[in-house]
Scaffold this active site. Structure first.
Site, short mmCIF file in Angstrom:
data_model
loop_
_atom_site.label_atom_id
_atom_site.label_comp_id
_atom_site.label_asym_id
_atom_site.label_seq_id
_atom_site.Cartn_x
_atom_site.Cartn_y
_atom_site.Cartn_z
CD GLU A 160 -2.85 -1.14 -0.04
OE1 GLU A 160 -3.12 -0.06 -0.59
OE2 GLU A 160 -3.24 -2.23 -0.48
CG ASP A 230 2.70 -7.40 -5.91
OD1 ASP A 230 2.04 -6.83 -5.01
OD2 ASP A 230 2.25 -8.29 -6.64
#
Ligand SMILES: [Zn+2]
Length: 507
Positions: A160, A230
Site C-alpha cells: 500500500e 509488489d
C-alpha cells in the site's frame, strides 16, 4: 460495530486462519452488530497533522502538476475526517501505536522516507488494507488477525505504501478534481471503506453517480500498478530487514482460500488487488532474490494481535481454554485479558504481575495492570503506577492518555487537564481520544471557553464544521475571555469558516 466473523482462538493458534474466512462471511451476513467498549469508539492514535508546504516533498514530475503536495495533504486531511465520520476506527492506543510503528519502519525503508504517512486501523473483520490520499493508509482488523506473522502484515502495508510512493492515486485525484475538496474526500473515503462493506452508496450521495463511478474506476489499480506495488513493496520489506517472502506467502494463502471456497469467499483485498498464480510466482521469485528467513519473532506483533483478539473475542471463555500459558508472553498476556473478560480479575492480575516481573518497563503490561487496578477500585495504586510510568516515559502519548483518564476517574480533573495540555504540544498526540479527555477535564476544572474549544476540535475531526463553528462562536460570546485566548479562538474560527466556504462555493 461488526461482530467479528472469526474465531480468535483458532486464528492465533495458527490453525490455518484463512480457512476461517468462509464462515466469517456467513456469520457476518446474519449477525447483528455488538459493541465492545474498548474498540467501539473511533479514535485513531495518529491524527492527521497540519503540515506546512515547506515540510512536504515535491514529487516534481510532470504528473505532480495535477495536484500540488499541499493540495494532496489537504485532501488527505479531509479524507481522514470523512473516514472518521463514515467508519469505525479502532480506539485502542496500543494497537494503533503498533500499526503506526510498523508503518513508520517501512516508510523509513521506502524511496520517500520523508513523506508524511499516517496509519490507522479500521474496525472491520474483512481482510483488507487501502491507500488513501496524502499517504493515509488504513489497515482492517481482519488483516491484522489473519496475518500469521509480522512479515505477512508488513507485506500488505509495504504494498500500500508503494501505491502512494509510485503515485498510483493520481488518476483518481484527476477524476476527483471536478468536485469540492470535502466531496472528493467523502467520495474517496466511501469507495475505499465501502469496498469491504458494499455500503459505499450512502457515502457517495454527495457526488453524482457518474462522478463517483469515474473516481471508483480510477481507484481500481491496473495490473501494472499492482505488479509495481509488489516489486517496490518487496524491496521495502528487504530494506526494513523484514522477510520479503511475507508478501507472496500471504497472497498464496489468500489465493488458496478462494480456490477452496469459491468467489463468494474472496477476501476484500483480493477483490481490489487481484492475485493470480502469475503474480504469486513473480513476487516469490523477487523475494528469493533478496533471500528469506530473516523474519524474527516480533513480540510487538504477537502482543498487538493477541490484544485485538482478546478484546474483540465474542467468546472469551473459549479463548481462555485455547491458550496455553507455557508458550510465551503473548499467550500469557491473552490469557490474562481473557481471564479478565470472563470475570476472573484475580487470575488476570496474577498473570499481569508475572509478566511485569519478567519485563518490568513494558508500557503495555503497566497500563493493562493499571486498567485492572482501576476496575478493582484501587485508584490510588493505579495512579502510583502510572505516575511512575510517566517518569519512565515523559511525554509518551499513550501513557499520558492513561494517566489523564485515571486522574479524571480519581476526581483530579485539574491535574488531568495539565497532563493533557502538555500532551497537546505534540501534534501526534492530538487524537480524538485526547480531545475528548480534554473537553471532559476542562469542563470540570478549566475555563468555559476551553471546553467549547476542545469540543470544536472534536467536531472538526469528525468532519462536522457547522457544530465546530457553533462551539467557537459560543466561546467568543463568553465574558472574561483574555485577549490572547480570544485571538486563538478567532484564528481557529477563521480556519473552519474558510473550509466551510470552500465547501459551499464548490458544490
Ligand atoms: Zn494494490
Amino acid at each position: 460495530m461488526n461482530i467479528r466473523p472469526y474465531s480468535p482462538p483458532k486464528q492465533y493458534l495458527g490453525v490455518i486462519p484463512v480457512l476461517r474466512y468462509a464462515d466469517l462471511r456467513m456469520i457476518r451476513r446474519t449477525l447483528q452488530i455488538a459493541a465492545l467498549a474498548l474498540l467501539s469508539v473511533a479514535f485513531p492514535r495518529m491524527a492527521s497533522s497540519e503540515i506546512s508546504a515547506d515540510q512536504l516533498p515535491d514529487f516534481g514530475d510532470s504528473s505532480g502538476a495535477l495536484i500540488s503536495p499541499v493540495q494532496e495533504q489537504e485532501l488527505g486531511e479531509a479524507f481522514m475526517r470523512s473516514v472518521r465520520s463514515q467508519a469505525k476506527l479502532v480506539a485502542d492506543p496500543h494497537i494503533n501505536r503498533y500499526i503506526s510503528q510498523l508503518g513508520a519502519r517501512l516508510v523509513a525503508a521506502s524511496d520517500t522516507p520523508n513523506y508524511p504517512f499516517t496509519f490507522f486501523v479500521v474496525d472491520d473483520p474483512s481482510i483488507n488494507a487501502f491507500a488513501g490520499p496524502g499517504g493515509r493508509i488504513g489497515v482492517h482488523t481482519g488483516l491484522l488477525l489473519a496475518a500469521e506473522n509480522e512479515s505477512e502484515l508488513a507485506g500488505v502495508i509495504a504494498h500500500e505504501i508503494a501505491h502512494v510512493t509510485q503515485r498510483h492515486l493520481l488518476r483518481a485525484y484527476e477524476s476527483a478534481r471536478q468536485l469540492s475538496l470535502p466531496t472528493a474526500a467523502a467520495t474517496i473515503a466511501a469507495i475505499l471503506l465501502g469496498a469491504a462493506t458494499g455500503s459505499a452508496d450512502a457515502g457517495i450521495a454527495a457526488a453524482s453517480a457518474v462522478q463517483a463511478g469515474s473516481i471508483q474506476h480510477q481507484l481500481n489499480f491496473t495490473r501494472a500498478n499492482e505488479k509495481e506495488a509488489d516489486r517496490i513493496g518487496i524491496q521495502t520489506l528487504a530494506r526494513a530487514d523484514i522477510d520479503p517472502y511475507g508478501m507472496p506467502a500471504f497472497f498464496e494463502r489468500l489465493y488458496q482460500t478462494t480456490r477452496l471456497y469459491g468467489s463468494a469467499s474472496i477476501p476484500e483485498f483480493l477483490s481490489t488487488h487481484p492475485v493470480t498464480t502469475d503474480r504469486i510466482a513473480e513476487s516469490s521469485e523477487r523475494a528469493q532474490q533478496y533471500g528469506s528467513g530473516k523474519q524474527r519473532d516480533s513480540l510487538e506483533f504477537e502482543l498487538a494481535k493477541m490484544r485485538l483478539a482478546a478484546l474483540s473475542s465474542r467468546n472469551p471463555a473459549s479463548l481462555l481454554r485455547a491458550l496455553d500459558l507455557a508458550r510465551g508472553p503473548a499467550r500469557r498476556y491473552g490469557f490474562a485479558l481473557a481471564s479478565w473478560r470472563t470475570g476472573d480479575r484475580a487470575r488476570a492480575r496474577r498473570e499481569l504481575e508475572a509478566l511485569r516481573r519478567q519485563d518490568p518497563d513494558r508500557i503495555l503490561y503497566r497500563t493493562t495492570l493499571t486498567d485492572l487496578l482501576m476496575d478493582e477500585g484501587e485508584v490510588s495504586r493505579a495512579l502510583e503506577l502510572l505516575s511512575d510510568t510517566m517518569r519512565l516515559y515523559p511525554g509518551d502519548p499513550v501513557v499520558g492518555q492513561y494517566y489523564a483518564e485515571a486522574l479524571l476517574l480519581a476526581g483530579k480533573a485539574g491535574q488531568a487537564r495539565e497532563v493533557i495540555l502538555d500532551l497537546l504540544k505534540d501534534e501526534h498526540a492530538r487524537t480524538e481520544a485526547i480531545y475528548k479527555l480534554w473537553a471532559r477535564a476542562t469542563s470540570i476544572a478549566g475555563p468555559a471557553w476551553e471546553t467549547r474549544f476542545a469540543s470544536a476540535e472534536l467536531y472538526y475531526m469528525k468532519g462536522n464544521l457547522h457544530l465546530a463553528i457553533d462551539q467557537l462562536e459560543q466561546a467568543l460570546r463568553l465574558k472574561g475571555v483574555k485577549d490572547y485566548d480570544q485571538a486563538r479562538i478567532r484564528a481557529r474560527l477563521h480556519d473552519f469558516k474558510s473550509l466551510l466556504a470552500q465547501r459551499v462555493k464548490r458544490e
